[in-house]
Design a protein around this motif. Structure first.
Motif, PDB file in Angstrom:
ATOM      1  N   ASP A 165      42.201  50.556  43.302  1.00 46.97           N
ATOM      2  CA  ASP A 165      42.874  49.304  43.025  1.00 46.97           C
ATOM      3  C   ASP A 165      44.277  49.241  42.584  1.00 46.97           C
ATOM      4  OD1 ASP A 165      40.130  47.744  42.763  1.00 46.97           O
ATOM      5  OD2 ASP A 165      39.748  48.878  40.967  1.00 46.97           O
ATOM      6  N   VAL A 166      44.649  48.375  42.658  1.00 47.10           N
ATOM      7  CA  VAL A 166      46.251  48.417  42.539  1.00 47.10           C
ATOM      8  C   VAL A 166      46.730  47.290  41.447  1.00 47.10           C
ATOM      9  CG1 VAL A 166      48.621  47.980  43.511  1.00 47.10           C
ATOM     10  CG2 VAL A 166      47.042  49.205  44.856  1.00 47.10           C
ATOM     11  N   VAL A 167      47.374  47.638  40.488  1.00 48.83           N
ATOM     12  CA  VAL A 167      48.029  46.581  39.493  1.00 48.83           C
ATOM     13  C   VAL A 167      49.530  46.814  39.775  1.00 48.83           C
ATOM     14  CG1 VAL A 167      48.641  46.248  37.107  1.00 48.83           C
ATOM     15  CG2 VAL A 167      46.403  46.995  37.728  1.00 48.83           C
ATOM     16  N   PHE A 168      50.101  45.503  40.286  1.00 45.80           N
ATOM     17  CA  PHE A 168      51.410  45.442  40.559  1.00 45.80           C
ATOM     18  C   PHE A 168      52.206  44.681  39.259  1.00 45.80           C
ATOM     19  CE2 PHE A 168      55.202  42.891  42.136  1.00 45.80           C
ATOM     20  CZ  PHE A 168      55.887  44.062  42.579  1.00 45.80           C
ATOM     21  N   LEU A 169      53.028  45.297  38.554  1.00 51.88           N
ATOM     22  CA  LEU A 169      53.593  44.889  37.519  1.00 51.88           C
ATOM     23  C   LEU A 169      55.015  44.420  37.748  1.00 51.88           C
ATOM     24  CD1 LEU A 169      53.063  47.223  34.216  1.00 51.88           C
ATOM     25  CD2 LEU A 169      52.233  45.121  34.622  1.00 51.88           C
ATOM     26  N   ALA A 170      55.445  43.298  37.464  1.00 47.08           N
ATOM     27  CA  ALA A 170      57.179  42.856  37.501  1.00 47.08           C
ATOM     28  C   ALA A 170      57.197  41.958  36.598  1.00 47.08           C
ATOM     29  CB  ALA A 170      57.142  42.357  39.061  1.00 47.08           C
ATOM     30  N   ASP A 171      58.604  41.876  36.097  1.00 43.95           N
ATOM     31  CA  ASP A 171      59.006  40.852  35.126  1.00 43.95           C
ATOM     32  C   ASP A 171      58.029  40.692  34.018  1.00 43.95           C
ATOM     33  OD1 ASP A 171      61.094  40.443  37.082  1.00 43.95           O
ATOM     34  OD2 ASP A 171      59.830  38.837  38.218  1.00 43.95           O
ATOM     35  N   GLY A 172      57.309  41.692  33.611  1.00 44.71           N
ATOM     36  CA  GLY A 172      56.341  41.552  32.299  1.00 44.71           C
ATOM     37  C   GLY A 172      55.255  41.283  32.551  1.00 44.71           C
ATOM     38  N   GLU A 173      54.976  40.948  33.937  1.00 41.52           N
ATOM     39  CA  GLU A 173      53.588  40.377  34.205  1.00 41.52           C
ATOM     40  C   GLU A 173      52.873  41.331  35.353  1.00 41.52           C
ATOM     41  OE1 GLU A 173      53.929  36.326  35.246  1.00 41.52           O
ATOM     42  OE2 GLU A 173      55.795  35.828  33.787  1.00 41.52           O
ATOM     43  N   ALA A 174      51.598  40.939  35.215  1.00 42.10           N
ATOM     44  CA  ALA A 174      50.716  41.814  36.106  1.00 42.10           C
ATOM     45  C   ALA A 174      50.637  40.679  37.343  1.00 42.10           C
ATOM     46  CB  ALA A 174      49.319  41.868  35.613  1.00 42.10           C
ATOM     47  N   LYS A 175      51.461  40.695  38.371  1.00 39.51           N
ATOM     48  CA  LYS A 175      51.363  39.937  39.403  1.00 39.51           C
ATOM     49  C   LYS A 175      50.324  40.055  40.453  1.00 39.51           C
ATOM     50  CE  LYS A 175      55.751  38.540  38.538  1.00 39.51           C
ATOM     51  NZ  LYS A 175      56.996  37.543  38.816  1.00 39.51           N
ATOM     52  N   TRP A 176      49.633  41.251  40.484  1.00 41.19           N
ATOM     53  CA  TRP A 176      48.645  41.367  41.510  1.00 41.19           C
ATOM     54  C   TRP A 176      47.824  42.447  40.703  1.00 41.19           C
ATOM     55  CZ3 TRP A 176      46.218  39.710  45.863  1.00 41.19           C
ATOM     56  CH2 TRP A 176      45.356  40.419  46.366  1.00 41.19           C
ATOM     57  N   HIS A 177      46.419  42.160  40.647  1.00 41.10           N
ATOM     58  CA  HIS A 177      45.369  43.235  40.301  1.00 41.10           C
ATOM     59  C   HIS A 177      44.185  42.979  41.210  1.00 41.10           C
ATOM     60  CE1 HIS A 177      42.502  45.123  37.289  1.00 41.10           C
ATOM     61  NE2 HIS A 177      42.994  45.800  38.205  1.00 41.10           N
ATOM     62  N   GLY A 178      43.969  44.152  41.908  1.00 39.19           N
ATOM     63  CA  GLY A 178      42.983  43.855  42.899  1.00 39.19           C
ATOM     64  C   GLY A 178      42.733  45.144  43.721  1.00 39.19           C
ATOM     65  N   PRO A 179      41.690  45.239  44.600  1.00 39.51           N
ATOM     66  CA  PRO A 179      41.613  46.471  45.426  1.00 39.51           C
ATOM     67  C   PRO A 179      42.680  46.424  46.625  1.00 39.51           C
ATOM     68  CG  PRO A 179      39.586  44.991  45.428  1.00 39.51           C
ATOM     69  CD  PRO A 179      40.536  44.211  44.437  1.00 39.51           C
TER      70      PRO A 179
END
Lengths: 263, 240
Positions: free
Chosen positions: B196-210
């Protein structure tokens, strides 16, 4: 507490192998040796050594304490990631810094008296008192250093504050007190002087060691006031209590800061 | 398993993380990516209790992260910069950690053997190269049979062989059911490891998924290109 003590051994190893701790003790021992050789090993030698101790101890404790907090930052993070409470870790880091330093300073200060055979004799008890006060001052200085360094993340600024504190307490304080005494000399200034005494742990240590001795001429103004108002026994008790507060308050403050700090 | 609920953290006026809701499953490797200063390290520190959240909470394997330290016994943490006491040896540092954990634990040094660290464990840490220190950093993180691994740029400074050994170990731990959370700037490497990948930007998790879904969503062939697309696009994406 046992958890905290487990951090003291590695800290001692690190300090001893880093050699600066031994260098500090050796430099103090050399200074002491010279003082005994040229001062004769009597009361005056003791008073000179007291002055050395009151300059070197707080300086070493403040500098080493602040640098240690910042140098150990990454290790502290690693240790905080282990299943230990912050209180235990704080105690371990503090004791790991303060105890080896207190031991080095006390040993360095007293060692020349041992090899000159002066520890057993009329000076013995007062030398031991000097050793004890040096150790206590190291604990106080390290506590203050921790309180500063945990608050101020910029290491140069933290060191600057620590040095300013030392300069104020060890060098400027006497002059300011004397000046005030001269300015207000005609009024009753016992109480303000006692307050001024309580505000400086180095003054407290000096008066504590000289109270009730023959070194009256070197007493300083505040010491005379203590002896006059409280007498020797009550004076000792009050001075030790005040010094203990100087240890407890910064230590509580530092522990509280450490407990809340984001690493 | 790591669960965060409405997790928020700011340093001074700068908001680093805002209302992060994540569910990081066990037996999976989750890659934590995002631009510099996106709060990746801060998120790891909040899980460890090294920093305290302003809002929300973190739950690790059912334990709410708070002052009680016991939950950290099952966490292995590899900090980003391995700066250790210069005059201690790796073995002494390890012994210190063992002592802190209570002397009954027998550390697992198999990773040190895999790295062929040999007598490097008995040399002063200050005399070791950055890569060797990083290997010791890894050995410490894997030494206490963790159920959760938090690895901050674990392969930084490692040679390709050591890097492969560490990645193999991460895959072994995943099979054992470990929750593995890794930050890395080397995205091809993360692609090789991460489920899985969690993409953090601007203080938010903008993507979380496989990882596969992210590539499909962005229409890119590799994880690196997919993340670059997220960075360039800047558009808010639905969290899967």
């Amino acid at each position: 507490m046992t958890v905290a003590l487990r951090l003291v051994r590695p800290a001692l190893r690190e300090a001893v192998r880093g050699r600066w701790l031994i260098g500090l003790a050796a430099a103090l021992a050399l200074a002491g040796d010279l003082l005994i050789r040229f001062g004769g090993g009597g009361d005056t030698t003791l008073v000179s050594l007291l002055d050395v101790a009151l300059i070197v101890t707080p300086l070493a404790a403040l500098v080493v304490g602040t640098m240690q907090v910042h140098n150990a930052r990454e290790v502290t993070e690693l240790l905080l990631a282990q299943p230990v409470t912050r209180g235990n870790l704080f105690a371990g880091l503090y004791l790991g810094t303060a105890l080896p330093l207190a031991a080095a300073l006390t040993i360095g200060l007293l060692a020349p008296f041992v090899w000159h055979g002066l520890l057993i004799g009329p000076l013995g008890l007062r030398l031991l008192a000097l050793g004890g006060v040096t150790a206590l001052l190291t604990l106080v200085g390290t506590a203050l250093a921790f309180a500063i360094a945990l608050r101020v993340d910029d290491r140069v600024r933290a060191l600057g504050i620590a040095l300013a504190l030392w300069l104020g307490a060890a060098v400027l304080w006497d002059g300011v007190v004397l000046l005030l005494a001269l300015l207000f000399g005609e009024r009753a200034i016992e109480v303000p002087l006692l307050v001024a005494l309580a505000l400086n742990p180095l003054d407290l240590a000096r008066v504590l060691l000289l109270l009730g001795t023959d070194a009256a001429a070197l007493f300083g103004y505040t010491g005379a006031v203590v002896q006059h108002t409280m007498g020797t026994a009550a004076g000792h008790a009050a001075l030790i209590t005040a010094l203990a507060l100087w240890l407890a308050l910064p230590l509580c403050f530092a522990a509280k800061t450490f407990n809340k700090k984001d690493f | 398993m790591i669960v965060t609920r409405a997790l928020g953290k700011s340093f001074g006026k700068r908001g680093v993380l805002r209302a992060i809701d994540l569910h990081i499953g066990r037996g999976r490797i989750t890659g934590l990516v995002g631009p510099n200063g996106a709060g990746k390290t801060t998120l790891l520190k909040l899980v460890l209790g090294l920093a305290r959240p302003d809002t929300g909470e973190v739950i690790v394997d059912g334990h709410r992260v708070g002052p009680a330290p016991a939950y950290r016994a099952a966490i292995g943490y590899m900090p980003q910069i391995a700066r250790f006491p210069a005059h201690l040896t790796g073995r002494e540092l390890l012994e210190t950690l063992v002592a802190l954990r209570g002397a009954t634990v027998e550390p697992d040094l198999s990773l040190a053997e895999d790295f062929a660290l040999g007598d490097a464990l008995d040399r002063s840490l200050g005399t070791l190269s950055g890569g060797t220190r990083q290997k010791i950093n890894a050995v410490l993180a894997f030494a206490f049979r963790p159920n959760t691994l938090l690895l901050d740029e674990p392969t930084a400074g490692l040679d390709p062989l050591a890097s492969r050994i560490l990645k193999d170990r991460m895959l072994t731990e995943r099979v054992r059911g470990c929750t593995v959370l890794v930050t890395s700037h080397v995205l091809p490497e993360l692609e090789e490891l991460a489920d899985d990948v969690v993409f953090l930007a601007d203080g938010e998790a903008k993507w979380h998924g496989p990882v596969g879904q992210l590539k499909k969503h962005t229409g890119q062939p590799t994880l690196e290109r997919a993340v670059a697309q997220l960075l360039a696009g800047g558009a808010l994406l639905a969290v899967a």
